[in-house]
Each structure stands twice: as structure tokens, then as C-alpha cells.
Write a protein that holds these residues in place. Structure first.
Motif, PDB file in Angstrom:
ATOM      1  N   SER A 286      26.822  40.603 -48.284  1.00  0.00           N
ATOM      2  CA  SER A 286      26.032  41.955 -48.056  1.00  0.00           C
ATOM      3  C   SER A 286      24.753  41.932 -47.772  1.00  0.00           C
ATOM      4  CB  SER A 286      26.359  43.263 -49.217  1.00  0.00           C
ATOM      5  OG  SER A 286      25.402  43.050 -50.563  1.00  0.00           O
ATOM      6  N   GLY A 287      23.997  42.507 -47.417  1.00  0.00           N
ATOM      7  CA  GLY A 287      22.503  41.538 -47.726  1.00  0.00           C
ATOM      8  C   GLY A 287      21.955  42.952 -49.037  1.00  0.00           C
ATOM      9  N   ASP A 288      20.555  43.519 -49.259  1.00  0.00           N
ATOM     10  CA  ASP A 288      19.997  44.006 -50.337  1.00  0.00           C
ATOM     11  C   ASP A 288      20.490  45.909 -50.190  1.00  0.00           C
ATOM     12  OD1 ASP A 288      18.830  42.328 -51.990  1.00  0.00           O
ATOM     13  OD2 ASP A 288      17.299  42.564 -51.027  1.00  0.00           O
ATOM     14  N   LEU A 289      21.607  46.503 -50.811  1.00  0.00           N
ATOM     15  CA  LEU A 289      21.938  47.433 -50.137  1.00  0.00           C
ATOM     16  C   LEU A 289      21.406  49.086 -50.930  1.00  0.00           C
ATOM     17  CD1 LEU A 289      25.997  46.608 -50.581  1.00  0.00           C
ATOM     18  CD2 LEU A 289      24.677  47.296 -48.925  1.00  0.00           C
TER      19      LEU A 289
ATOM     20  N   ILE B 102      20.693  49.138 -55.367  1.00  0.00           N
ATOM     21  CA  ILE B 102      21.963  47.611 -56.487  1.00  0.00           C
ATOM     22  C   ILE B 102      21.815  46.239 -55.944  1.00  0.00           C
ATOM     23  CG2 ILE B 102      23.058  50.088 -56.434  1.00  0.00           C
ATOM     24  CD1 ILE B 102      24.579  49.002 -54.831  1.00  0.00           C
ATOM     25  N   GLY B 103      21.208  45.977 -54.888  1.00  0.00           N
ATOM     26  CA  GLY B 103      20.894  44.597 -54.180  1.00  0.00           C
ATOM     27  C   GLY B 103      22.113  43.811 -53.979  1.00  0.00           C
ATOM     28  N   ARG B 104      21.714  42.337 -53.770  1.00  0.00           N
ATOM     29  CA  ARG B 104      22.616  41.984 -52.776  1.00  0.00           C
ATOM     30  C   ARG B 104      24.198  41.776 -53.479  1.00  0.00           C
ATOM     31  NH1 ARG B 104      21.750  38.513 -48.086  1.00  0.00           N
ATOM     32  NH2 ARG B 104      19.500  38.760 -48.550  1.00  0.00           N
TER      33      ARG B 104
ATOM     34  N   ALA C 153      35.123  43.368 -52.557  1.00  0.00           N
ATOM     35  CA  ALA C 153      35.413  44.185 -51.155  1.00  0.00           C
ATOM     36  C   ALA C 153      34.366  43.949 -50.185  1.00  0.00           C
ATOM     37  CB  ALA C 153      34.796  45.849 -51.607  1.00  0.00           C
ATOM     38  N   LYS C 154      34.820  43.470 -49.303  1.00  0.00           N
ATOM     39  CA  LYS C 154      34.115  42.775 -48.254  1.00  0.00           C
ATOM     40  C   LYS C 154      32.988  43.582 -47.217  1.00  0.00           C
ATOM     41  CE  LYS C 154      37.180  38.717 -47.118  1.00  0.00           C
ATOM     42  NZ  LYS C 154      38.143  37.667 -46.004  1.00  0.00           N
ATOM     43  N   PHE C 155      32.141  43.424 -47.499  1.00  0.00           N
ATOM     44  CA  PHE C 155      30.840  44.469 -46.709  1.00  0.00           C
ATOM     45  C   PHE C 155      30.677  44.253 -45.453  1.00  0.00           C
ATOM     46  CE2 PHE C 155      26.829  44.383 -44.303  1.00  0.00           C
ATOM     47  CZ  PHE C 155      26.756  46.097 -45.452  1.00  0.00           C
ATOM     48  N   LYS C 156      30.949  45.191 -44.754  1.00  0.00           N
ATOM     49  CA  LYS C 156      31.380  45.705 -43.223  1.00  0.00           C
ATOM     50  C   LYS C 156      30.534  46.296 -42.084  1.00  0.00           C
ATOM     51  CE  LYS C 156      34.847  44.469 -41.000  1.00  0.00           C
ATOM     52  NZ  LYS C 156      35.448  43.366 -40.971  1.00  0.00           N
TER      53      LYS C 156
END
Length: 554
Positions: free
Chosen positions: A423-426, A446-448, A483-486
Motif C-alpha cells: 500500500s501507499g500512505d493509507l 496510518i501510513g504505508r 493482507a495484500k493491498f488491492k
């Protein structure tokens, strides 16, 4: 294969059914609807049932707010105008001439419980309707069964319920009045002192026979009554009895005891008095002297009413109008004060406000609103038939009252740590209330590739490769505890949505009225919240402090 058009119809009907039934769709009803619209699929019941079941499971996992949002955006034709709220009104009282005088008469064996709230609210409703006086009468003439806390707590409970009494009467402060009224009845030949062994007295009454002291001279009875008051008899040796009809079809109404000796010290008066009136005597005297116009109470008092009428008849007093409503059973609710006192003494309960109890204090601690009690009992009315307390209706009324002003938070019981990768910065931003933007928003940076927390039950129920959405955050694909970011956009509204908590979430325990509790994590912005909140997909909880909450209802 079933065509896509039918799959779309299944989705629509499932949302419609969930929309109409408080967020829970019924697969059977949806199958019937689909078969009605597409009868050609009667030959494929198994395939249809499987598709309906899968869609219902997905929709039932959504919050009611998510269901309402989907219906509003995708199926506006399903929205119906809000039903006109049914108005519940108590029946008019008989023979009202001007203002009324009514009373609440609890025994001070402990604080009020939910059963007492019916008596209080019904009387309060009528006094508000007609005007007049509502008397709180503390019936404390049984010194052995008094908890001193009740003298202060009962008025506080009533104040919280919104019940306004105009007069406070404490019966033990009126002892000389009761003695005076008793002496008048003795002198008139309507009462006598009995010194029979109690079992013998009961045997004679059951047989419809007179006690040997029944026809004693009034002067002799007056002397004996004075001896009772002054210590000439010990506890159990003498009672004052009201003469009634020895052939009355109900043995309990035959010659009933009006005064007995009690050596127990009184919390207010110590050992000043040793002869106390029984309830039926003091109640009859007070109902007259206080000017009661109407008396409302449970039908378990019907026999008491018959007994009390003798006092009115002997004194040529005007009777109030009596009403006796049906009894209510509270299955599983602990109301008995002796049980509660014993439990508090042996540390089984933490106090009168232990949420496992049925006291007003316990319901208040759980976050119920006083208006809930009023609406429930007015809706129940003055029916003479017995009934069972409906937890579902009571909870539904409370939900209607609190839902529009209740903030939403995430709570994750039995959490597992899940690492989001790729993920990027969430950033998560969501309103405190889905339909009240004016209540503001909660936002978390919550960041990367952060680590978040998900309920172990949710996470472990998913197979590897499952794509899901972390509510108000992003889509992910599960692999073990990864958990892979999608992506952040919600492109597929059919995927499962789960709650999560960000880093910095605090430990939190929710205590339930059945004695169980759930321990987990609650999101950081809930730490400063006090009062009822909706923990999404969990229920309404009264947050007492940053570590503790008490379950209100689903």
C-alpha cells in the motif's frame, strides 16, 4: 445456468427484504419472490436456493447503515415514506371530577426495579393528563424488610424516569395516626385482639369459624391493644384483627390481621415502636386521609382491595376508583430484593447497579433511556390480561430513541494483527454517523504498509485468496496473516466488509447482562467518548471509561 438478470433480481429482493426487516434478509421469502417472478426456475430449486443463500449471507453481514445507503443509491424505488408513528394512549379514567390524586407505594426493601417503573409511569401519565397530585408513599411498616438505601434511592430512580411526585409520605412517620384509627375501630366493635396460636387462628378461618376472642368486649380489646403497644405481649403472642365475613368465599378475606408485634429495630425509629400496621390497614387509612381519587396497581392486589374496602365501609369513607392491570412476567430478569441483597453480600453482584440485575440502576448503567420505559408501559397500557415482558420491543424502542444521536466506532473482539502489504500512505475518513455529517468525521493516518487489527473470528473464517474490504479504508486479499493491498476504491459492492482497528487502539472490555464479556481493541478516538455508542456490527454499548463498556442491546 441462471441468467444475470435473475441474479440482479435476487440482489435487489435481498436488499429489499433486509431493508424491511431491520437489516436481516430471509432467504425463504426471497426464493418465493423469485419463483413468483420467474416461474421457469421452479425446475432449478437447488441452484436458485444456493444463489439466494450466498447473497443473503453477504447482505446480512452489512450494517444497517450500509444497507440503507445501498438502497438509497441503487434501489430508490424500494424506499417508502416513513410510516406514521402509532400513537398509544391510555384509556380515560372513570369518574374524574377536576384534578386527580394518585399514588405510588413502593416498599423500601431496595431500589426500584423495572417492574416498579410500570406502576410509577402509569400513575404519572394520568396525573399529567388530568392535573392534580401524585404522592410517593414509602410503605415501611415492616422493619425487618427495609434497606435504608431505598429512602434516598427510590426518589432518585423516579427523578431519572421523569416521574414527578408532589408529596412524599413515609408511613412509619404516621404510626400515631394508625393507632388512633385502630382504636376507633376497636371501640366500634369492628376489630379485636386475638391471642390464639397462629396456626389455630388460620385453621379456624379456613373452616369459617370464629376465633374465641372475636366477640370480646371492645373495652377489653382496647386494653389488650394498649398492652401490645406498651410491651405487655411478646412478638407472636397477639395480633389486632379486622372483622369481616367469616363465610366469605375467599378465605384470605376472612377476619384479616391489621397489626402485629415486631421486635426488629426500625431504620428510622429504632425501637420506639413495636406494633406495626399490616399493609392493608395502613394503605386503606392513607388512601382515605390523603384523598386518593384513583388507585392503579397490579391484579395481584385484588384480594387486598377487598380487604381494604372493609375499612372504608366501617368508617363510611368514599372509595377511590380501583384499577388492577395484568401481571407481567420478566423471564430471566433478577428482581427479587432478597436474592439481590444476598448476592451483594456474598460478592456475587457488585451492587444494586450490577448489569445482571433488573433494577433501574442496572438499566441506567447499560445506557437505556428513561423515555424507553415510558413508551413501553404506555404502549402496554392498562390491560387486565397477564403478559410477558418483551426484551425485543423494549430494545427496539430504546434504539429508536438513541440511534439518531449515537456515534459509531469500531471494536474488534479477540483481535489478530494483520500486515497490509503493497500500500501507499493509507488514510481512513468516515462520519461519526452515516446520515448526520454535522456530527463530524473521524480520521486516521496510518501510513504505508501498516499493521491493523481484525477480529479473529472474521479473519479466520476467510479462505486464502479472499478479497475483502476493510471498512472505510481499502480492499485487501487475504494470505495467512498478510493482507495484500488491492486499492482504496470500493469497486465491487458484493465483497465482504469487515471492521478493523488501527495502531494505537486501546484494550477494551464489554460486559454483558448474561455475565459474559468480550475483550478486544477499540479505536483510539473512542477513548474519550463517554455514554452510549454503536460499536459497528457489534451493538450499542455504554462506554463508561477508556477500558470498560456495558452492553446495551444489539
Amino acid at each position: 445456468m441462471i441468467f444475470v438478470s435473475v441474479q440482479d433480481e435476487i440482489r435487489k429482493q435481498a436488499f429489499k427484504n433486509a431493508f424491511q426487516h431491520n437489516g436481516k434478509a430471509n432467504p425463504g421469502a426471497i426464493v418465493s419472490k423469485i419463483l413468483g417472478l420467474y416461474p421457469e426456475y421452479r425446475s432449478k430449486p437447488g441452484e436458485l436456493a444456493a444463489l439466494v443463500s450466498a447473497e443473503v449471507d453477504r447482505i446480512n453481514s452489512l450494517t444497517i447503515e450500509e444497507i440503507l445507503d445501498t438502497v438509497h443509491r441503487e434501489y430508490p424505488d424500494l424506499e417508502v415514506k416513513e410510516k406514521k408513528k402509532e400513537v398509544h394512549k391510555l384509556p380515560d379514567l372513570r369518574n374524574v371530577s377536576g384534578n386527580v390524586v394518585m399514588r405510588m407505594a413502593p416498599s423500601p426493601s431496595g431500589p426500584l426495579h423495572i417492574g416498579h417503573s410500570r406502576m410509577a409511569i402509569l400513575n404519572d401519565e394520568y396525573v399529567k393528563r388530568y392535573g392534580g397530585r401524585l404522592i410517593l408513599r414509602i410503605e415501611d411498616t415492616n422493619p425487618a424488610n427495609i434497606d435504608p438505601i431505598a429512602y434516598e434511592q427510590i426518589p432518585r430512580d423516579l427523578e431519572w424516569l421523569g416521574v414527578n411526585f408532589s408529596d412524599l409520605v413515609i408511613q412509619s412517620d404516621r404510626m400515631e395516626i394508625y393507632y388512633s384509627e385502630a382504636k376507633k375501630l376497636i371501640e366500634a366493635g369492628h376489630a379485636y385482639v386475638c391471642t390464639c396460636v397462629p396456626d389455630e387462628f388460620k385453621r379456624l378461618l379456613l373452616a369459617g369459624k370464629a376465633c374465641p376472642h372475636r366477640n370480646s368486649d371492645p373495652k377489653e380489646n382496647s386494653e389488650k391493644f394498649s398492652r401490645m403497644i406498651n410491651g405487655g405481649f411478646k412478638q407472636g403472642e397477639a395480633v389486632l384483627v379486622i372483622k369481616t365475613d367469616l363465610n366469605h368465599p375467599n378465605p384470605s378475606v376472612r377476619d384479616w390481621i391489621a397489626f402485629r408485634i415486631s421486635e426488629a429495630p426500625h431504620p428510622r425509629h429504632g425501637v420506639r415502636y413495636r406494633v406495626y400496621p399490616m399493609m392493608n390497614f395502613s394503605v386503606a387509612v392513607d388512601d382515605h386521609l390523603l384523598g386518593l381519587t384513583h388507585v392503579i396497581r397490579g391484579k395481584d392486589h385484588i384480594n387486598n382491595t377487598e380487604k381494604q374496602k372493609y375499612i372504608f365501609k366501617y368508617n363510611s369513607w368514599k372509595l377511590p376508583e380501583y384499577y388492577h392491570y395484568g401481571l407481567v412476567d420478566f423471564p430471566g430478569v433478577i428482581l427479587k430484593t432478597s436474592t439481590i441483597k444476598k448476592g451483594i453480600a456474598n460478592k456475587q453482584y457488585t451492587g444494586w447497579d450490577d448489569i445482571r440485575l433488573g433494577t433501574i440502576l442496572a438499566f441506567r448503567k447499560r445506557g437505556f433511556q428513561p423515555e424507553t420505559f415510558r413508551r413501553y408501559w404506555v404502549q402496554s397500557g392498562m390491560r387486565e390480561i397477564d403478559s410477558e415482558f418483551s426484551v425485543e420491543i423494549f430494545n427496539s424502542i430504546n434504539k429508536d430513541i438513541i440511534d439518531g444521536t449515537t456515534r459509531r466506532f469500531f471494536f474488534v473482539p479477540d483481535p489478530v494483527a494483520v500486515k497490509i502489504t503493497g500500500s501507499g500512505d493509507l488514510i481512513s475518513k468516515a462520519p461519526y454517523h452515516p446520515s448526520k455529517p454535522e456530527m463530524g468525521y473521524k480520521e486516521y493516518h496510518i501510513g504505508r504498509d501498516p499493521e491493523v487489527y481484525i477480529s479473529g473470528r472474521d479473519w479466520n473464517s476467510l479462505a486464502d485468496g479472499t478479497v475483502l474490504r476493510l471498512k472505510d479504508l481499502c480492499n485487501v486479499e487475504k494470505y495467512g496473516n498478510i493482507a495484500k493491498f488491492k486499492g482504496v476504491e470500493m469497486t465491487d459492492r458484493k465483497i465482504r466488509i469487515v471492521q478493523w482497528c488501527p495502531p494505537g487502539s486501546g484494550n477494551f472490555t464489554v460486559y454483558h447482562p448474561d455475565g459474559n464479556n468480550d475483550t478486544g481493541l477499540i479505536e483510539p478516538l473512542a477513548a474519550s467518548h463517554r455514554g452510549v455508542a454503536q460499536l459497528e456490527r457489534y451493538g450499542y454499548v455504554n462506554i463508561a471509561d477508556s477500558l470498560t463498556g456495558y452492553f446495551t442491546h444489539p
